[in-house]
Scaffold this active site. Structure first.
Site, PDB file in Angstrom:
ATOM      1  N   PRO A   1      -7.427  -1.551   5.569  1.00  0.00           N
ATOM      2  CA  PRO A   1      -8.650  -0.563   5.386  1.00  0.00           C
ATOM      3  C   PRO A   1      -8.503   0.242   4.033  1.00  0.00           C
ATOM      4  O   PRO A   1      -7.240   1.071   3.793  1.00  0.00           O
ATOM      5  CB  PRO A   1      -8.744   0.109   6.474  1.00  0.00           C
ATOM      6  CG  PRO A   1      -7.986  -0.685   7.401  1.00  0.00           C
ATOM      7  CD  PRO A   1      -6.882  -1.189   6.607  1.00  0.00           C
ATOM      8  N   GLU A   2      -9.533   0.360   3.012  1.00  0.00           N
ATOM      9  CA  GLU A   2      -9.331   1.264   1.927  1.00  0.00           C
ATOM     10  C   GLU A   2     -10.656   2.339   1.996  1.00  0.00           C
ATOM     11  O   GLU A   2     -11.017   2.454   3.299  1.00  0.00           O
ATOM     12  CB  GLU A   2      -9.441   0.358   0.603  1.00  0.00           C
ATOM     13  CG  GLU A   2      -8.366  -0.661   0.476  1.00  0.00           C
ATOM     14  CD  GLU A   2      -8.428  -1.388  -0.661  1.00  0.00           C
ATOM     15  OE1 GLU A   2      -9.096  -1.139  -1.629  1.00  0.00           O
ATOM     16  OE2 GLU A   2      -7.691  -2.439  -0.595  1.00  0.00           O
TER      17      GLU A   2
ATOM     18  N   LYS B   1      -8.929   7.836   1.633  1.00  0.00           N
ATOM     19  CA  LYS B   1      -8.282   6.985   2.831  1.00  0.00           C
ATOM     20  C   LYS B   1      -8.087   7.724   4.131  1.00  0.00           C
ATOM     21  O   LYS B   1      -7.251   7.155   4.898  1.00  0.00           O
ATOM     22  CB  LYS B   1      -7.112   6.199   2.277  1.00  0.00           C
ATOM     23  CG  LYS B   1      -7.258   5.162   1.158  1.00  0.00           C
ATOM     24  CD  LYS B   1      -6.117   4.411   1.081  1.00  0.00           C
ATOM     25  CE  LYS B   1      -5.983   3.226   0.223  1.00  0.00           C
ATOM     26  NZ  LYS B   1      -4.911   2.275   0.086  1.00  0.00           N
TER      27      LYS B   1
ATOM     28  N   ASN C   1      -5.727  -2.349  -2.622  1.00  0.00           N
ATOM     29  CA  ASN C   1      -5.250  -3.531  -3.122  1.00  0.00           C
ATOM     30  C   ASN C   1      -6.427  -4.363  -3.357  1.00  0.00           C
ATOM     31  O   ASN C   1      -6.569  -4.753  -4.703  1.00  0.00           O
ATOM     32  CB  ASN C   1      -4.345  -4.316  -2.398  1.00  0.00           C
ATOM     33  CG  ASN C   1      -3.347  -4.871  -2.944  1.00  0.00           C
ATOM     34  OD1 ASN C   1      -3.177  -4.501  -4.137  1.00  0.00           O
ATOM     35  ND2 ASN C   1      -2.826  -6.069  -2.198  1.00  0.00           N
TER      36      ASN C   1
END
Length: 393
Positions: free
Chosen positions: A2-3, A54, A176
């Site tokens: 999760p971002e 985040k 990412n």
């Protein structure tokens, strides 16, 4: 993993799911979680959420007249690789629900659960955002941009731009898949020096002769890297659902999968940065690319990878031992090698190592040769087994 967009979508979910619900009783933590106990109990309270980069803040607010009388409590969550929130019946809790908030009677009892399969997620008491994290790329764009351009002398900007984009002191919310999508849209080699890319933005100023609408149009048509760090995560939030990660339904994930242009897509190349994390790109990797390492290209065979295939940098799994290998282990008194399956809760960064086989020194030829003969007989009696091959990307 999760971002930033996933944390914001999770906060939206909590606010929508908990609207109108009254929670009551103590907060319950699973016995296997290593996170702290939550010393909160109230006969009636409500739950709200907000996100920044985040991190997600969950606030427990007692209602008027609730007992015992107490102040609101806030928790800060970081989701790790698989964290999410779910609302479920109290008698049908989802697996790996490590923190539970139960609704008060009357009515069917529900539980808001923090679910984390891999247990890399974390919560802290107190409600303060983690120190050192920069402004949120989604909600604090102007502060975010200023923070980056004001600190270009920092040594992180000596590194490749793909690595600098993961530094949460400056790019709070970028992860990412976002870094791959942002660099791909601008055709920036991932291993170009970060300062080289960003210093040009410091000098860029729109013409004072342009009207406000013309400036906005110019930005939309030719966005720079920092603008995409804001607008690309915003696109994911606008898709709805839960974005990247564990999904309850394929339809909820399909929009995100269709949105991806670079990350894990067929025809794209990949390399691991110095932290071991895979960066997807197209074309030249850039002057700071790892030396002596060839990029891998995603084959077009089959359809786009599923959610589990895009889980951020899963470690290589051990090959299954052959029968002959098992026989040798038995004779030498070595422990049996476990299969490639990783127990839930084990750190995936740790390699599964087998004790090394040390030399026995010089032995008489008879004993050594007898061992070889037995092994040759086992090999001749045993059909050849190809070790199981697993994907490490």
């Amino acid at each position: 993993m999760p971002e930033g967009p996933e944390l914001h979508l999770a906060s939206h979910f909590v606010n929508e799911a908990c609207r109108g619900l009254v929670f009551g009783g103590a907060v319950e933590k699973s016995p296997v979680s290593r996170n702290p106990e939550v010393p909160f109990e109230s006969s009636a309270y409500c739950i709200s959420a907000s996100a920044r980069g985040k991190e997600l803040r969950l606030t427990l607010s007692p209602l008027p007249g609730a007992q015992p009388s107490r102040e609101a409590m806030a928790l800060i969550f970081r989701f790790g690789m698989s964290g999410s929130f779910q609302l479920a019946p109290s008698n049908a809790l989802p697996p790996h629900a490590h923190l539970r908030f139960y609704t008060a009677p009357p009515g069917p009892r529900l539980a808001l659960c923090f679910v984390d399969i891999r247990r890399f997620g974390h919560w802290d008491l107190g409600g303060k955002w983690q120190p050192g994290r920069g402004p949120c790329v989604l909600l604090e764009y102007e502060q975010f941009r200023e923070n980056v351009l004001r600190n270009l002398e920092d040594k992180v900007f000596d590194r490749p731009i793909c690595e600098a984009l993961l530094d949460q002191r400056f790019f709070n919310g970028i992860g990412n898949y976002l870094r791959a999508e942002i660099l791909y849209r601008l055709k920036i080699p991932p291993f170009e020096k970060a300062r080289t890319v960003l210093e040009a933005l410091k000098q860029h100023r729109p013409s004072p002769e342009l009207t406000l609408s013309q400036k906005i149009k110019a930005k939309l048509q030719n966005p720079d890297l920092l603008e995409l760090c804001h607008s690309v995560p915003k696109e994911v939030v606008q898709l709805g659902g839960k974005g990247y990660g564990q999904e309850s339904g394929e339809d909820d994930f399909a929009a995100f999968r269709a949105w991806l242009q670079c990350y894990g897509m067929a025809g794209m190349s990949s390399l691991r940065d110095r932290h071991g994390r895979t960066i997807w790109f197209q074309g030249d990797p850039g002057p700071l690319a790892p030396r002596g390492v060839k990029s891998r290209k995603k084959k077009s065979k089959g359809s786009q990878p599923g959610p589990e295939d895009r889980m951020e940098d899963p470690p290589p799994q051990s090959k299954a031992p052959s029968r002959a290998q098992k026989a040798r282990r038995g004779r030498r008194g070595l422990p049996k090698q476990t299969t490639a399956h990783q127990p839930e809760g084990t750190s995936l960064q740790q390699d599964q190592k087998v004790p090394p086989v040390t030399g026995k020194g010089k032995k008489t030829g008879r004993r050594a040769n007898s061992g070889r003969c037995r092994l040759q007989k086992i090999k001749s009696d045993t059909p050849s087994l190809e070790p199981e091959r697993t994907s490490a990307s």
